[in-house]
Design an enzyme around this catalytic site. Structure first.
Site, PDB file in Angstrom:
ATOM      1  N   HIS A 145       0.857  -1.188   0.000  1.00 44.72           N
ATOM      2  CA  HIS A 145       0.000   0.000   0.000  1.00 44.72           C
ATOM      3  C   HIS A 145       0.888   1.233   0.000  1.00 44.72           C
ATOM      4  CE1 HIS A 145      -3.462   2.553   0.757  1.00 44.72           C
ATOM      5  NE2 HIS A 145      -2.627   3.260   1.497  1.00 44.72           N
ATOM      6  N   ASP A 202     -15.035   3.452   7.648  1.00 48.02           N
ATOM      7  CA  ASP A 202     -13.945   4.301   7.155  1.00 48.02           C
ATOM      8  C   ASP A 202     -14.399   5.119   5.958  1.00 48.02           C
ATOM      9  OD1 ASP A 202     -11.163   5.240   6.875  1.00 48.02           O
ATOM     10  OD2 ASP A 202     -11.361   4.204   4.953  1.00 48.02           O
ATOM     11  N   ARG A 245     -13.863  13.543   6.965  1.00 47.56           N
ATOM     12  CA  ARG A 245     -12.558  14.157   7.259  1.00 47.56           C
ATOM     13  C   ARG A 245     -12.123  15.073   6.130  1.00 47.56           C
ATOM     14  NH1 ARG A 245      -9.083   9.255   7.636  1.00 47.56           N
ATOM     15  NH2 ARG A 245      -7.393  10.756   7.755  1.00 47.56           N
ATOM     16  N   SER A 276      -7.340   4.393   9.218  1.00 44.44           N
ATOM     17  CA  SER A 276      -8.095   4.339   7.974  1.00 44.44           C
ATOM     18  C   SER A 276      -7.452   3.344   6.998  1.00 44.44           C
ATOM     19  CB  SER A 276      -8.134   5.745   7.360  1.00 44.44           C
ATOM     20  OG  SER A 276      -8.556   5.718   6.035  1.00 44.44           O
ATOM     21  N   LYS A 317      -8.646  -1.099   6.299  1.00 42.16           N
ATOM     22  CA  LYS A 317      -8.952  -1.692   4.994  1.00 42.16           C
ATOM     23  C   LYS A 317      -7.987  -2.822   4.663  1.00 42.16           C
ATOM     24  CE  LYS A 317      -9.005   2.539   3.575  1.00 42.16           C
ATOM     25  NZ  LYS A 317      -9.111   3.881   3.055  1.00 42.16           N
TER      26      LYS A 317
HETATM   27  N1  URA Z   1      -5.651   6.995   2.563  1.00 42.54           N
HETATM   28  C1  URA Z   1      -6.650   6.425   3.258  1.00 42.54           C
HETATM   29  O1  URA Z   1      -7.175   5.400   2.873  1.00 42.54           O
HETATM   30  N2  URA Z   1      -7.020   7.032   4.406  1.00 42.54           N
HETATM   31  C2  URA Z   1      -6.437   8.154   4.879  1.00 42.54           C
HETATM   32  O2  URA Z   1      -6.824   8.623   5.915  1.00 42.54           O
HETATM   33  C3  URA Z   1      -5.424   8.730   4.118  1.00 42.54           C
HETATM   34  C4  URA Z   1      -5.042   8.119   2.957  1.00 42.54           C
END
Ligand code: URA
Length: 431
Positions: free
Chosen positions: A86, A165, A172, A187, A191
């Site tokens: 990621h 999220d 946010r 966050s 995932k």
């Molecule tokens: N990517 C995400 O999935 N969440 C965040 O808070 C920032 C970047």
């Protein structure tokens, strides 16, 4: 049924700098997902967290509560182990494209559940959708088949993973509470943990084109995410990598596919190859493969073979011509010297204004839009030499893109200090 907690009490606890209990966290995330806690209450709580932070235990619980808000996946039925990557997002960051097939070439499955871009950083799905016929949405059954052969899949993440999220991230975004380490870490990791990969390598970007502008902040974010993954049983490691200047020489959807194919053909820019190889080696090592010659697999066409199979498995034609923008505009150097500065954010915003990115999530992107960099930081340039070619389907986008680029590069008499490596640090689990 009566609620277990009161949103106002939970907000007050964090507003006053106290620790949220496990019960409060589980309840507030669940109640927000159900719609019992209102957006304005969650916005106040997010701001209290932004200002007062959360400790390791709170972040772990917050992450778990977001995982529990939806479904989880499992790759246990596969015949091979899984390794995922990621990236926190950057300009010209197309690394997933050559990386996934490269790792799969060595028998490790790569499930890349990806998203679309918002703002100046591009989304992996937007890039791949530039390939004629390629389809981002596939069933879970098809995903498992592709993970067995050819072994890598890049597809849209299902909406069932961590729905809390999704809702919170959108909130946010409009309340200036995105760039907060506990909220970013929970966050991303909610995932990734819900997705169920056994091994995870994080590419945490540092610099103007990234969330984290300085290395200490990036190190803290990386450590928080590595610890969250480790505590949840996901073998996690992070690399901190430079995002002060764009990655590679092409920025934009089809342009980045083009550059990824150059890398898979054994060429491509040095920094893109270096980072692809570094991340592949980490993903393979995490999965227990320690003798892979990843550089050779890029040079001898093995990774390219896997790429073509991966693209065909999702309906794409890897040999089709890629879309091109209707108009181009070239910027030339106005002096002799060295390109001493080329700012990632300026290039990212310019590319976005050309149509490569979207302002709202409903917008379409232009596949051919973006910027080709004929010179990168450190290159010697001569007056009149082409520096950048801008691509867009709409000529009237050039002026705003040029405004962004204008302050973003400098030609100086002296060569800038050479960057040793795009990889700045490596973060493993703490105690
Ligand atoms: N990517 C995400 O999935 N969440 C965040 O808070 C920032 C970047």
């Amino acid at each position: 049924m009566a609620e277990k907690f009161d949103a106002v009490d939970v907000i007050r606890t964090k507003r006053d700098g106290q620790k949220l209990s496990r019960g409060q966290i589980d309840w507030v995330i669940d109640a927000y997902t159900r719609g019992t806690v209102a957006d304005e209450q969650m916005a106040a709580l997010a701001m209290a967290i932004f200002l007062n932070g959360m400790d390791r235990e709170e972040i772990a619980q917050w992450t778990q509560a977001m995982i529990d808000s939806g479904e989880t996946m499992s790759f246990d039925s596969l015949s091979r182990t899984t390794s995922d990557k990621h990236s926190t997002g950057g300009v010209g960051d197309k690394i997933t494209l050559p990386l996934a097939p490269l790792v799969a070439t060595f028998g490790v499955a790569v499930p890349q559940l990806s998203g679309r871009g918002l703002g100046h950083t591009g989304g992996t799905l937007d890039k791949l959708e530039a390939i004629p016929g390629w389809e981002a949405n596939i069933s879970n059954e098809r995903m498992m088949e592709i993970l067995e052969d050819p072994g890598c899949v890049i597809c849209a993440a299902g909406s069932g993973l961590a729905p809390a999220d999704k809702k919170l991230y959108a909130l946010r975004d409009i309340t200036s509470t995105v760039d907060c380490i506990p909220l970013i870490a929970s966050s991303i990791m909610s995932k990734k943990i819900a997705e169920g990969t056994a091994n995870l390598v994080l590419d945490v970007k540092v610099g103007s084109g990234a969330f984290m502008k300085d290395i200490d902040q990036a190190r803290a974010l990386a450590q928080t995410m590595v610890d969250l993954g480790t505590d949840a049983g996901t073998n996690t490691v992070a690399l901190l990598t430079d995002m002060s200047t764009p990655l590679g020489r092409k920025v934009g959807n089809a342009l980045e596919v083009e550059e990824s194919v150059e890398v898979l053909a054994g060429g491509g820019p040095e920094d893109v190859v270096e980072l692809t190889v570094a991340l592949a080696n980490e993903m393979l090592e995490a999965a227990g493969v320690t003798d892979a010659d990843t550089e050779a697999a890029l040079k001898d066409g093995r990774a390219m073979d896997t790429w073509k199979k991966m693209i065909r498995a999702q309906g794409g034609d890897p040999d089709a011509e890629l879309p091109k923008a209707a108009h181009t505009h070239t910027v030339t150097a106005d002096a002799d010297g060295y390109l001493s500065e080329l700012d990632a954010l300026a290039v990212g915003v310019a590319s976005w204004r050309l149509g490569a990115g979207r302002a709202r999530k409903e917008d379409a992107v232009q596949f051919g839009a973006g910027i080709e960099l004929h010179a990168v930081r450190g290159d010697k340039v001569a007056a009149g030499q082409p520096l950048f070619t801008l691509h867009s389907d709409e000529e009237d986008r050039f002026a705003r893109a040029l405004e962004s680029l204008d302050g973003g590069y400098t030609i100086a008499a002296e060569a800038p200090e050479r960057r040793e490596s795009v990889v700045l640090d490596r973060i493993t689990a703490g105690n």
